[in-house]
Design an enzyme around this catalytic site. Structure first.
Site, PDB file in Angstrom:
ATOM      1  N   TYR A 161      -1.697 -25.895 -17.837  1.00 25.33           N
ATOM      2  CA  TYR A 161      -1.416 -25.369 -17.323  1.00 25.33           C
ATOM      3  C   TYR A 161      -0.182 -26.105 -15.890  1.00 25.33           C
ATOM      4  O   TYR A 161      -0.072 -27.184 -16.081  1.00 25.33           O
ATOM      5  CB  TYR A 161      -2.933 -25.688 -16.036  1.00 25.33           C
ATOM      6  N   ASP A 246     -10.571 -31.780 -17.835  1.00 30.81           N
ATOM      7  CA  ASP A 246     -10.763 -31.553 -16.305  1.00 30.81           C
ATOM      8  C   ASP A 246     -11.653 -29.802 -16.538  1.00 30.81           C
ATOM      9  O   ASP A 246     -11.393 -29.026 -17.298  1.00 30.81           O
ATOM     10  CB  ASP A 246      -9.424 -30.579 -16.476  1.00 30.81           C
ATOM     11  N   ILE A 248     -12.999 -28.177 -14.505  1.00 30.50           N
ATOM     12  CA  ILE A 248     -12.706 -27.163 -13.237  1.00 30.50           C
ATOM     13  C   ILE A 248     -13.073 -25.758 -13.129  1.00 30.50           C
ATOM     14  O   ILE A 248     -13.416 -24.813 -12.223  1.00 30.50           O
ATOM     15  CB  ILE A 248     -11.178 -26.690 -12.690  1.00 30.50           C
ATOM     16  N   LYS A 288     -12.592 -23.128  -8.277  1.00 35.31           N
ATOM     17  CA  LYS A 288     -12.103 -22.056  -8.624  1.00 35.31           C
ATOM     18  C   LYS A 288     -13.968 -21.237  -9.086  1.00 35.31           C
ATOM     19  O   LYS A 288     -14.057 -20.241  -9.184  1.00 35.31           O
ATOM     20  CB  LYS A 288     -11.927 -21.989 -10.735  1.00 35.31           C
TER      21      LYS A 288
HETATM   22  C1  LIG Z   1      -7.161 -26.788 -15.318  1.00 42.40           C
HETATM   23  C2  LIG Z   1      -6.183 -27.572 -13.342  1.00 42.40           C
HETATM   24  N1  LIG Z   1      -6.904 -28.078 -12.819  1.00 42.40           N
HETATM   25  C3  LIG Z   1      -6.912 -28.905 -11.191  1.00 42.40           C
HETATM   26  C4  LIG Z   1      -6.053 -27.446 -10.530  1.00 42.40           C
HETATM   27  C5  LIG Z   1      -6.456 -27.852  -8.828  1.00 42.40           C
HETATM   28  O1  LIG Z   1      -7.592 -27.723  -8.867  1.00 42.40           O
HETATM   29  P1  LIG Z   1      -7.715 -28.125  -6.851  1.00 42.40           P
HETATM   30  O2  LIG Z   1      -8.025 -26.876  -7.063  1.00 42.40           O
HETATM   31  O3  LIG Z   1      -9.525 -28.340  -6.849  1.00 42.40           O
HETATM   32  O4  LIG Z   1      -7.360 -28.808  -6.459  1.00 42.40           O
HETATM   33  C6  LIG Z   1      -5.910 -25.968 -11.306  1.00 42.40           C
HETATM   34  C7  LIG Z   1      -6.111 -25.168  -9.882  1.00 42.40           C
HETATM   35  O5  LIG Z   1      -5.223 -23.785 -10.961  1.00 42.40           O
HETATM   36  C8  LIG Z   1      -6.469 -25.871 -12.765  1.00 42.40           C
HETATM   37  O6  LIG Z   1      -5.770 -24.898 -13.194  1.00 42.40           O
END
Ligand SMILES: Cc1ncc(COP(=O)(O)O)c(C=O)c1O
Length: 463
Positions: A161, A246, A248, A288
């Site tokens: 990312y 992570d 997410i 997400k």
């Molecule tokens: C792998 C990953 N981590 C963290 C984030 C950031 O997330 P947040 O909107 O909760 O700050 C993203 C956003 O695209 C992401 O893809």
């Protein structure tokens, strides 16, 4: 000695100058990354079906807009949660006054239950071990501040990312050392790649503090295999370093193989009461899975609203299931649209994007050619997608394409634009190839003519 007023002025100037400088540095760094540059271009000319039908379509933003109807219908049925009421009585004062900085107990409980539900209730999370931050961005940065400083490194599998360069490095001074993954095995992590990254960090005199992975992966849209997760646990155990997972995108896994959280691996391997357990950190966010990146869930009102929503188990069950189905349908639409344009992608089962293979459209196997293609796609085709180089991919020609932040019609239009672009460059390439062949043929004729001439002259001379 200067007066207090002068000193104050001095301080204010210093602060402004400092922030000013920081802002300048940030914008230079933004401009450095094609990921953020694409966003800037989109902002200048955003597509709108009615107002700007020729504008740029945003396909570089991993946003989930597929289930807003479900969220809005829940809100309509639960007016108390939105208007800060409990059993129709206002709780405004209660929320406005001092609250535990660690978060509302009701919210923390609802959140850990939701996280367990996404993981098929195979694992559970302890509310006392939960730290709330304003999104995963700040969770990752805070973790980094706790674990690393200048001279330290964190290992990250590529492609990763693009926001991690900003979140993990900029303010902490820590370095990212890539774990090089390749298309030859679907970009999976291997033992030798992990070891090579560790050696590379040592060669650069950096102390390795940990490994950070995203599972499911952004930008690959794939879940990590059990084998990869086992390798990671072995590696961090052996090196006595941290592991940040992570997760997410954990609620976006729409088809098999099923999502396996790092927590499940630790539990299966009975590592709960070990040092390794202490060094594993899971990052999660509602940005997400629920599509709420604007909420930055730390204020009491937001926590109050979400604790009511997430503790409605009938709603969460239905939401999770419908979200999966809609994501799967949308991903299929993207994959088949790309196929029609002669483009394939890495097989995926999660996320809000596909990892698209456009290597055959490059004029050469270089990152310069990738940039050249990307610029044509942004400026001519008017689609903002993210080039693999912005995700630190080691092979030119891969792009991340998002599919859940737009309507189905917009996705259809995007695919039509891409298809005609691919046919035009295929025609261009064909014309180019024909011209090359013609030149070659002419050269052959010419060479033939020359040799025939010299042969003829020689013959004539000899006569
Ligand atoms: C792998 C990953 N981590 C963290 C984030 C950031 O997330 P947040 O909107 O909760 O700050 C993203 C956003 O695209 C992401 O893809």
């Amino acid at each position: 000695m200067g007066s207090l007023a002068e000193a104050r002025k001095g301080n204010i100037w210093t602060i402004v100058a400092h922030y000013g400088l920081q802002l300048v540095l940030f914008s230079i760094r933004f401009a450095d990354s094609s990921y953020f540059l694409g966003w800037q271009e989109y902002e200048k000319n955003p597509y709108d079906e009615v107002k700007n039908p020729k504008g740029i379509i945003q396909m570089g933003l991993a946003e989930n807009q597929l289930c807003f109807d479900l969220l809005e219908s829940w809100l309509a049925k639960n007016p108390d949660a939105v208007s800060f009421k409990r059993e129709e009585q206002s709780i405004f004062k209660e929320l406005a006054l001092f609250q535990d900085y660690h978060g509302l107990p009701a919210f923390k409980k609802a959140l850990v239950d939701f996280m367990a539900e996404i993981r098929g209730n195979k694992v559970s999370f302890d509310t006392d071990h939960l730290v709330l931050t304003a999104g995963a961005t700040s969770a990752n940065e805070t973790l980094m501040f706790c674990l690393a400083e200048k001279g330290d490194a964190i290992l990250l599998p590529t492609p990763y990312y693009p926001g991690f360069d900003r979140d993990l490095k900029w303010r902490t001074g820590a370095e990212i050392v890539p774990i090089q993954c390749s298309s030859s095995n679907g970009f999976q992590i291997t033992e030798s790649a992990l070891e090579a990254a560790y050696q590379e960090a040592q060669r650069k005199n950096l102390r390795v503090k940990g490994v950070l992975v995203t599972n499911p992966s952004n930008p690959l849209g794939t879940t990590m295999s059990r084998n990869e997760l086992d390798l990671l646990v072995n590696f961090v155990t052996d090196k006595e370093i941290h592991l940040i997972s992570d997760e997410i995108y954990s609620g976006t896994v729409f088809s098999s193989p099923a999502f396996v959280s790092i927590m499940e691996v630790l539990k299966d391997r009975k590592l709960e009461n070990t040092q390794v357990w202490e060094r594993v950190h899971v990052v999660y966010s509602l940005s997400k899975d629920l599509g709420l990146p604007g909420f930055r869930v730390v204020s009491s009102q937001t926590q109050y609203l979400l604790s009511a929503m997430l503790s409605d188990r009938k709603f969460t069950k239905e939401y999770i299931s419908k979200n999966h189905k809609r994501l799967q349908k949308r991903q299929n639409k993207l994959v088949s649209g790309l196929e029609k344009a002669g483009i394939s992608c890495l097989e995926s089962n999660a996320g809000l994007f596909c990892w698209v293979d456009m290597r055959h459209l490059l004029s050469s196997n270089t990152f310069e050619a990738e940039m050249e293609l990307w610029k044509r796609i942004v400026y001519d085709v008017k689609l903002n997608i993210s080039p693999g180089s912005s995700c630190h991919c080691t092979e030119p020609g891969w792009f991340r394409v998002c599919f859940a932040n737009m309507s189905e019609d917009t996705l259809k239009l995007a695919m039509q634009r891409l298809k005609s672009f691919v046919s035009s460059i295929t025609i261009d390439n064909q014309t180019h190839q024909d011209l090359k062949n013609m030149r070659k043929k002419n050269r052959t004729k010419w060479v033939f003519r020359l040799s025939f001439q010299s042969f003829h002259d020689r013959e004539q001379g000899e006569r």
